[in-house]
Design an enzyme around this catalytic site. Sequence first.
Site, PDB file in Angstrom:
ATOM      1  N   SER A  36       0.819  -1.230   0.000  1.00  0.00           N
ATOM      2  CA  SER A  36       0.000   0.000   0.000  1.00  0.00           C
ATOM      3  C   SER A  36       0.848   1.272   0.000  1.00  0.00           C
ATOM      4  CB  SER A  36      -0.896   0.020   1.232  1.00  0.00           C
ATOM      5  OG  SER A  36      -1.476   1.302   1.335  1.00  0.00           O
ATOM      6  N   LYS A  87     -13.597  -4.059   3.990  1.00  0.00           N
ATOM      7  CA  LYS A  87     -14.462  -2.900   3.681  1.00  0.00           C
ATOM      8  C   LYS A  87     -15.939  -3.179   3.958  1.00  0.00           C
ATOM      9  CE  LYS A  87     -12.020  -0.273   0.195  1.00  0.00           C
ATOM     10  NZ  LYS A  87     -12.061   0.144  -1.203  1.00  0.00           N
ATOM     11  N   ASP A 123     -14.308   6.783  -1.602  1.00  0.00           N
ATOM     12  CA  ASP A 123     -13.925   6.354  -2.959  1.00  0.00           C
ATOM     13  C   ASP A 123     -14.662   7.139  -4.049  1.00  0.00           C
ATOM     14  OD1 ASP A 123     -11.987   4.521  -2.301  1.00  0.00           O
ATOM     15  OD2 ASP A 123     -13.330   2.791  -2.337  1.00  0.00           O
ATOM     16  N   GLY A 148     -17.658  -3.608 -13.602  1.00  0.00           N
ATOM     17  CA  GLY A 148     -17.623  -4.107 -12.227  1.00  0.00           C
ATOM     18  C   GLY A 148     -18.858  -3.666 -11.470  1.00  0.00           C
ATOM     19  N   ARG A 173     -19.544  -9.103 -14.830  1.00  0.00           N
ATOM     20  CA  ARG A 173     -19.512 -10.537 -15.135  1.00  0.00           C
ATOM     21  C   ARG A 173     -20.810 -11.166 -14.650  1.00  0.00           C
ATOM     22  NH1 ARG A 173     -14.504 -13.516 -12.330  1.00  0.00           N
ATOM     23  NH2 ARG A 173     -15.601 -12.762 -10.493  1.00  0.00           N
ATOM     24  N   VAL A 175     -24.310 -10.428 -14.114  1.00  0.00           N
ATOM     25  CA  VAL A 175     -25.207  -9.341 -14.525  1.00  0.00           C
ATOM     26  C   VAL A 175     -26.309  -9.092 -13.483  1.00  0.00           C
ATOM     27  CG1 VAL A 175     -26.896 -10.608 -15.914  1.00  0.00           C
ATOM     28  CG2 VAL A 175     -26.139  -8.338 -16.646  1.00  0.00           C
ATOM     29  N   TYR A 253      -4.050   0.821  -9.879  1.00  0.00           N
ATOM     30  CA  TYR A 253      -2.962   1.773 -10.034  1.00  0.00           C
ATOM     31  C   TYR A 253      -1.609   1.097 -10.074  1.00  0.00           C
ATOM     32  CZ  TYR A 253      -2.926   1.494  -4.915  1.00  0.00           C
ATOM     33  OH  TYR A 253      -2.907   1.057  -3.616  1.00  0.00           O
TER      34      TYR A 253
HETATM   35  P1  NAP Z   1     -14.829  -6.246  -5.126  1.00  0.00           P
HETATM   36  O1  NAP Z   1     -15.851  -5.659  -4.233  1.00  0.00           O
HETATM   37  O2  NAP Z   1     -14.261  -7.592  -4.842  1.00  0.00           O
HETATM   38  O3  NAP Z   1     -15.468  -6.275  -6.625  1.00  0.00           O
HETATM   39  C1  NAP Z   1     -14.765  -6.785  -7.695  1.00  0.00           C
HETATM   40  C2  NAP Z   1     -15.582  -6.627  -8.982  1.00  0.00           C
HETATM   41  O4  NAP Z   1     -14.762  -7.029 -10.061  1.00  0.00           O
HETATM   42  C3  NAP Z   1     -16.846  -7.485  -9.036  1.00  0.00           C
HETATM   43  O5  NAP Z   1     -17.822  -6.787  -9.750  1.00  0.00           O
HETATM   44  C4  NAP Z   1     -16.385  -8.714  -9.807  1.00  0.00           C
HETATM   45  O6  NAP Z   1     -17.392  -9.316 -10.624  1.00  0.00           O
HETATM   46  C5  NAP Z   1     -15.363  -8.114 -10.763  1.00  0.00           C
HETATM   47  N1  NAP Z   1     -14.358  -9.113 -11.102  1.00  0.00           N
HETATM   48  C6  NAP Z   1     -13.484  -9.721 -10.246  1.00  0.00           C
HETATM   49  N2  NAP Z   1     -12.708 -10.580 -10.926  1.00  0.00           N
HETATM   50  C7  NAP Z   1     -13.108 -10.517 -12.223  1.00  0.00           C
HETATM   51  C8  NAP Z   1     -12.681 -11.177 -13.410  1.00  0.00           C
HETATM   52  N3  NAP Z   1     -11.692 -12.076 -13.383  1.00  0.00           N
HETATM   53  N4  NAP Z   1     -13.303 -10.890 -14.574  1.00  0.00           N
HETATM   54  C9  NAP Z   1     -14.311  -9.988 -14.590  1.00  0.00           C
HETATM   55  N5  NAP Z   1     -14.771  -9.327 -13.503  1.00  0.00           N
HETATM   56  C10 NAP Z   1     -14.150  -9.588 -12.337  1.00  0.00           C
HETATM   57  O7  NAP Z   1     -13.557  -5.288  -5.262  1.00  0.00           O
HETATM   58  P2  NAP Z   1     -13.553  -3.697  -5.107  1.00  0.00           P
HETATM   59  O8  NAP Z   1     -13.385  -3.318  -3.675  1.00  0.00           O
HETATM   60  O9  NAP Z   1     -14.697  -3.146  -5.867  1.00  0.00           O
HETATM   61  O10 NAP Z   1     -12.187  -3.299  -5.817  1.00  0.00           O
HETATM   62  C11 NAP Z   1     -11.996  -3.473  -7.207  1.00  0.00           C
HETATM   63  C12 NAP Z   1     -10.711  -2.799  -7.623  1.00  0.00           C
HETATM   64  O11 NAP Z   1     -10.868  -1.386  -7.562  1.00  0.00           O
HETATM   65  C13 NAP Z   1      -9.511  -3.063  -6.695  1.00  0.00           C
HETATM   66  O12 NAP Z   1      -8.858  -4.236  -7.063  1.00  0.00           O
HETATM   67  C14 NAP Z   1      -8.638  -1.839  -6.897  1.00  0.00           C
HETATM   68  O13 NAP Z   1      -7.710  -2.107  -7.927  1.00  0.00           O
HETATM   69  C15 NAP Z   1      -9.610  -0.790  -7.364  1.00  0.00           C
HETATM   70  N6  NAP Z   1      -9.745   0.314  -6.376  1.00  0.00           N
HETATM   71  C16 NAP Z   1      -8.948   1.400  -6.548  1.00  0.00           C
HETATM   72  C17 NAP Z   1      -9.035   2.468  -5.684  1.00  0.00           C
HETATM   73  C18 NAP Z   1      -8.156   3.667  -5.915  1.00  0.00           C
HETATM   74  O14 NAP Z   1      -8.104   4.542  -5.035  1.00  0.00           O
HETATM   75  N7  NAP Z   1      -7.490   3.771  -7.039  1.00  0.00           N
HETATM   76  C19 NAP Z   1      -9.949   2.442  -4.620  1.00  0.00           C
HETATM   77  C20 NAP Z   1     -10.763   1.310  -4.458  1.00  0.00           C
HETATM   78  C21 NAP Z   1     -10.642   0.251  -5.340  1.00  0.00           C
HETATM   79  P3  NAP Z   1     -18.471 -10.373 -10.039  1.00  0.00           P
HETATM   80  O15 NAP Z   1     -19.502  -9.534  -9.349  1.00  0.00           O
HETATM   81  O16 NAP Z   1     -18.986 -11.020 -11.261  1.00  0.00           O
HETATM   82  O17 NAP Z   1     -17.715 -11.273  -9.113  1.00  0.00           O
END
Ligand code: NAP
Length: 305
Positions: A36, A87, A123, A148, A173, A175, A253
């Site tokens: 991080s 989270k 976020d 997503g 993925r 829907v 990132y």
């Molecule tokens: P999360 O709650 O686990 O959600 C992940 C999402 O991605 C779900 O919709 C999932 O689809 C989809 N997904 C996962 N693996 C996949 C694959 N192989 N193919 C297609 N879709 C896939 O995670 P999150 O907390 O939203 O975080 C997601 C990403 O956002 C993090 O990994 C991070 O890189 C980024 N993020 C960045 C910041 C920043 O400040 N830059 C802040 C927060 C998050 P399903 O629903 O179909 O499982």
Amino acid sequence: MKEIYTFADLQDWRKAGGRAKPPIRLGLVGSPVAHSLSPQIQNAALKEAGIAMGYTRFEIAPEELQGALEILSALDFVGVNLTVPHKIPALAFVDEMDETARKIGAINTLKIEGGKLRAFNTDGRGFARAIREEFSVDLRDLRILVLGAGGAARAIALQCAKENCERLVIANRDVVKANALCEQLREFFAGPRVLGPVSRLQATGLDEAASRFQIANVDLLVNATPLGLRRRDALPITARLLAPHLMVYDTVYARGETALVSEARAAGARAANGLSMLLHQGALAYEIWFERSAPLDAMRNALRS
Ligand code: NAP
């Protein structure tokens, strides 16, 4: 100050971290936390503002979360950020939650006041500030496709809806989850904007045919899946669909370009990775903790160095 503290360290804090200078009063709670960049950003902000406190990492397993939050609260911490996998589970242990965090159903910032845990999610607003910084546009002027439907996507989609974006498409993925998110946001899209044959709010799958149609009818493409975190990951969208009219924002990132950002630029699109969102969601957390503006330039420089 150590790079990473554990639950065992928290249980014996006086010995493990209690004597650190400046005193540790903030941190990131998650697993894994080693990669991080938040300590870099927040410690630069604290130093710039002359606040004699340190921010560190806490490697905490799911079964340790409740105990860790109780100890942090008893130790008089100012607050913490939460990351994967806490989270959503952390919602069960907080005393108060702001409306945005409640709607998203996930939190990334806790403020500890008088032993009470107050929960926030920065976020969405961090994303909005990042888009303004990267592309000099406001969400309200855009047709947006979010890939997503997890925590980050929900925060981003809610922010787009609140800022009255022209059009919002959620592609996931699964829907069913995309549909559920659209239903939750429907009230924001009841207005009379006319945009031709496409719906203002729509859920879809991640398949190429659906994506091809949507790409032609959006301005901003946002990757809010974790695809791109690992080198061997596939792109979240087929590269041949990327087109010059798009702005592409990858919430993943990296120093330099992510694969999606490289492909988007190769296709003639403007593109940026999630460092700016990381910066702004961190600045918003700082503002919640200290009720004053964050020293953004110092934080940005720390991220670049
Ligand atoms: P999360 O709650 O686990 O959600 C992940 C999402 O991605 C779900 O919709 C999932 O689809 C989809 N997904 C996962 N693996 C996949 C694959 N192989 N193919 C297609 N879709 C896939 O995670 P999150 O907390 O939203 O975080 C997601 C990403 O956002 C993090 O990994 C991070 O890189 C980024 N993020 C960045 C910041 C920043 O400040 N830059 C802040 C927060 C998050 P399903 O629903 O179909 O499982």
